[in-house]
Design an enzyme around this catalytic site. Structure first.
Site: not given
Ligand code: 9MG
Length: 271
Positions: A216, A250
């Site tokens: 990010k 994630r």
């Molecule tokens: C779909 N998506 C993109 N970034 C995310 C994040 O930080 N958390 C979750 N739960 N979904 C995300």
């Protein structure tokens, strides 16, 4: 799949974007055969669950129709289910949630925390489906236009608490829910850093925490690194989040994260 949220070790959730404008893979996984290879690779690399998304949530992203989203995600869900790997679906649309669950998805990951019409009802009735409720301030198209908080940790926590309450009132068991502060979703760098530093305070909500920081802007800004050069920073941030109590990571970089989690667990388990 409910077991996913009961795991006693941190889990790695691999990202499978099927959107043509996906910020970190440039839409290269749009074609089904490439996506299938990506699924196989993630499984080989030791992923615990694969998160399939058919609508980009990156800053500035435009909405897609229900049919377009279904066309993108359902074949991927079916392929992942066939492989025996747990599958999560990143969506906010009630119809997509219902179809995804019918296709075998075991988790719904909603960046809008089930606030859209019909979303709570779509997930309430299946007791085997886990849910991720994420905080987002605003909507993807405009959320990064000068977001303001008086206390980001207090505000995000209070929002999540309220969403959990809403779920409980709809008959959803707490065991099905995990929470996510939503790094980068209507947050400036300082907000993301504060949330990370105080992530442990979210443990007072007594639910597992999902953290998504992979590649990010917050990583890119701190490191002054292009999106394709953020893997090391992403793994470092993920490891920091584990020290603060994160349960699910994630990520794009599955192999590196799986290896780092193994080291983290080995050190944690030492006498
Ligand atoms: C779909 N998506 C993109 N970034 C995310 C994040 O930080 N958390 C979750 N739960 N979904 C995300």
């Amino acid at each position: 799949m409910q077991k996913i949220l009961e795991s006693n070790r941190p889990l790695v959730m691999g990202i499978l974007n099927t959107t043509p404008d996906s910020f970190s893979d440039g839409g290269s996984y749009l074609r089904k055969d490439i996506a299938l290879r990506r699924i196989e690779a993630m499984i080989e690399e030791g992923v615990d669950i694969i998160d399939v998304g058919g609508e980009s949530t990156r800053p500035g992203a435009q909405a897609v129709s229900v049919n377009e989203e279904l066309d993108r995600v359902i074949p991927m869900i079916e392929a992942i289910v066939d492989s025996g790997m747990p599958v999560s679906v990143d969506t906010s649309k009630a119809i997509v949630m219902t179809e995804a669950i019918n296709a075998g998805a075991g988790m719904i990951n909603d960046v809008r925390a089930l606030q859209e019409d019909g979303a709570i009802d779509a997930v309430a009735s299946d007791p085997n489906v886990s849910l991720c409720l994420m905080h987002m301030k605003g909507q993807p198209r405009t959320m990064q236009q000068n977001p303001q908080y008086s206390d980001v940790v207090v505000e995000v926590k209070s929002f999540l608490k309220q969403r959990v309450q809403q779920c409980l009132e709809a008959g959803i068991a707490t065991e099905r829910i995990c929470l996510d502060p939503g790094f980068g979703f209507g947050k400036k760098l300082q907000h993301n850093c504060e949330l990370m530093k105080h992530l442990d305070s979210f443990k007072e909500l007594n639910l597992p925490l999902l953290v998504g920081v992979s590649r990010k802007t917050m990583i890119g800004t701190i490191l002054d690194a292009d999106v394709n050069d953020r893997a090391n920073g992403s793994v470092a941030a993920a490891m920091y989040s584990l020290t603060k109590g994160a349960n699910i990571l994630r990520v794009h970089d599955v192999k590196a994260t799986v290896e780092a989690v193994k080291l983290f667990c080995a050190f944690e388990q030492a006498k």
